[in-house]
Design a protein around this motif. Structure first.
Motif, PDB file in Angstrom:
ATOM      1  N   GLN A  71      11.294   1.281  27.452  1.00 50.92           N
ATOM      2  CA  GLN A  71      11.503  -0.167  27.443  1.00 50.92           C
ATOM      3  C   GLN A  71      10.296  -0.889  26.865  1.00 50.92           C
ATOM      4  OE1 GLN A  71      14.428  -1.724  28.335  1.00 50.92           O
ATOM      5  NE2 GLN A  71      13.455  -3.514  27.420  1.00 50.92           N
ATOM      6  N   GLY A  72       9.097  -0.402  27.167  1.00 55.51           N
ATOM      7  CA  GLY A  72       7.895  -1.006  26.593  1.00 55.51           C
ATOM      8  C   GLY A  72       7.882  -0.902  25.084  1.00 55.51           C
ATOM      9  N   ALA A  73       8.252   0.287  24.552  1.00 50.84           N
ATOM     10  CA  ALA A  73       8.321   0.460  23.108  1.00 50.84           C
ATOM     11  C   ALA A  73       9.368  -0.466  22.504  1.00 50.84           C
ATOM     12  CB  ALA A  73       8.642   1.918  22.772  1.00 50.84           C
ATOM     13  N   TYR A  74      10.463  -0.660  23.202  1.00 49.00           N
ATOM     14  CA  TYR A  74      11.544  -1.557  22.780  1.00 49.00           C
ATOM     15  C   TYR A  74      11.071  -3.004  22.743  1.00 49.00           C
ATOM     16  CZ  TYR A  74      16.298  -3.685  23.318  1.00 49.00           C
ATOM     17  OH  TYR A  74      17.452  -4.417  23.184  1.00 49.00           O
ATOM     18  N   ASP A  75      10.295  -3.403  23.752  1.00 54.19           N
ATOM     19  CA  ASP A  75       9.971  -4.820  23.957  1.00 54.19           C
ATOM     20  C   ASP A  75       9.025  -5.413  22.917  1.00 54.19           C
ATOM     21  OD1 ASP A  75      11.574  -4.999  26.201  1.00 54.19           O
ATOM     22  OD2 ASP A  75       9.926  -4.713  27.630  1.00 54.19           O
ATOM     23  N   VAL A  76       8.256  -4.598  22.236  1.00 50.31           N
ATOM     24  CA  VAL A  76       7.250  -5.133  21.314  1.00 50.31           C
ATOM     25  C   VAL A  76       7.882  -6.000  20.230  1.00 50.31           C
ATOM     26  CG1 VAL A  76       5.438  -4.522  19.648  1.00 50.31           C
ATOM     27  CG2 VAL A  76       5.633  -3.267  21.820  1.00 50.31           C
TER      28      VAL A  76
END
Length: 340
Positions: A71-76
């Motif tokens: 999700q962190g990789a997605y959120d950028v």
């Protein structure tokens, strides 16, 4: 609004396809999930046990950790940290009106490139980031954006650069976002006075900034932000172009990720041999990230000019396993910090 901008918006809306940024957000998530799964299946050749110990210490199952990292990789791609301001009005916006049709959903995406067609940039980075003036093969969206943003400047706060009629600062992107990604290099507001010559910082600096945050105060979210650097295995991002079939290629990777077995474990194992592993105490991960960028630049250029399915399969079965392998390398290093 100028006639050029009106035409740019109309052309983009009429001609360009569904939205995508870098690898699509879902592809970013899948790459991270597959990297953790690879480590779990190969504990003797990866740092999986330390990653698991770190997850347990933080109160996560390994599946929960993988989900949070993904999700962190997605959120950028959803960061609201970059505003560009009009040369005439001074009004600042974080996206073009036609952005969803082109893949430029937000201007923050301009920090997600690294130019492997050129050498060091004006900031002193080994590789520069997106810079319209230095694109080796300009595409339709690059030209549309340059027309839309001609003479526009990066928001540098109240009292900084202005439009003819006002100073419309909303975020101060120069003194926050650009400074974060500068990492000791040299910058000045004047470098960002005109979009068509703006030397954006490279994505390896974005990854390094968030890795520093992770080392200082480990969290799955900040580590996930680091892992957005799999953009370096998307060839359009190392040839620094928003056009040249950029959106279509990314959608194709998302759609064929499973059916073409782009995450094949044997391909990931082979890809790992193309990276120099990080030292267990490494503080600067940019050499590893730049290896990934060099690989996509050298092995994926065909997707800028060809939409042939077979050509895309050949390229994808190179760059996607290397993206997974790069994440495995970052997680091997990160696991050392998680157990400290």
């Amino acid at each position: 609004m100028s006639f050029t901008r009106l035409m740019a918006g109309a052309l983009a809306a009429a001609c360009l396809a569904a939205p995508a940024l870098a690898f699509t957000q879902e592809t970013h998530r899948r790459i991270v999930l597959d990297a953790v799964s690879y480590m779990q299946a190969n504990p003797s050749t990866t740092n999986y046990q330390k990653l698991l110990s770190g997850a347990t210490r933080a109160g996560y199952t390994i599946e929960q950790l993988a989900s949070t990292l993904g999700q962190g990789a997605y959120d950028v791609d959803d960061f609201s940290d970059t505003y560009i301001c009009g040369a005439v009005t001074g009004d600042c916006a974080q996206a073009p009106l036609w952005g969803l049709a082109s893949g430029i959903a937000r201007y923050t995406s301009y920090w997600h490139f690294e130019n492997h067609a050129a050498g060091a940039d004006v900031h002193g980075n080994r590789f520069g980031g997106y810079n319209y003036a230095k694109i080796p093969v300009r595409g339709d969206v690059d030209k549309l954006a340059a027309g839309w943003l001609y003479g526009d400047h990066l928001d540098d706060g109240n009292g900084g650069m202005k439009g003819w009629f006002s100073d419309g600062s909303k975020y101060d992107s120069y003194n926050i976002t650009e400074r974060n990604y500068r990492l000791g290099g040299s910058s000045s507001p004047s470098m960002y006075a005109d979009f068509e010559t703006m030397p954006f910082q490279p994505i390896s600096n974005l990854g390094q900034y968030w890795f520093q945050q992770f080392l200082a105060r480990p969290s799955a979210q900040t580590l996930g932000f680091v892992l957005h650097t799999t953009d370096l295995l998307q060839p359009h991002h190392t040839w620094i172009t928003s056009g040249n079939n950029h959106v279509g290629w990314e959608g194709w990777v998302r759609d064929y990720y499973d059916s073409e077995k782009l995450n094949d474990s044997a391909l990931v194992t082979a890809a790992l041999r193309d990276f120099t592993p990080l030292n267990p105490a490494a503080v600067d991960i940019r050499p590893l990230l730049q290896q990934g960028g060099a690989y996509s630049y050298a092995n994926g250029a065909v997707v800028l000019s060809s939409t042939n399915h077979a050509d895309r399969v050949v390229a994808a079965r190179k760059v996607v396993p290397h993206a997974i392998a790069m994440v495995v390398n970052v997680l091997n290093r990160a696991a050392e910090r998680l157990v400290q």
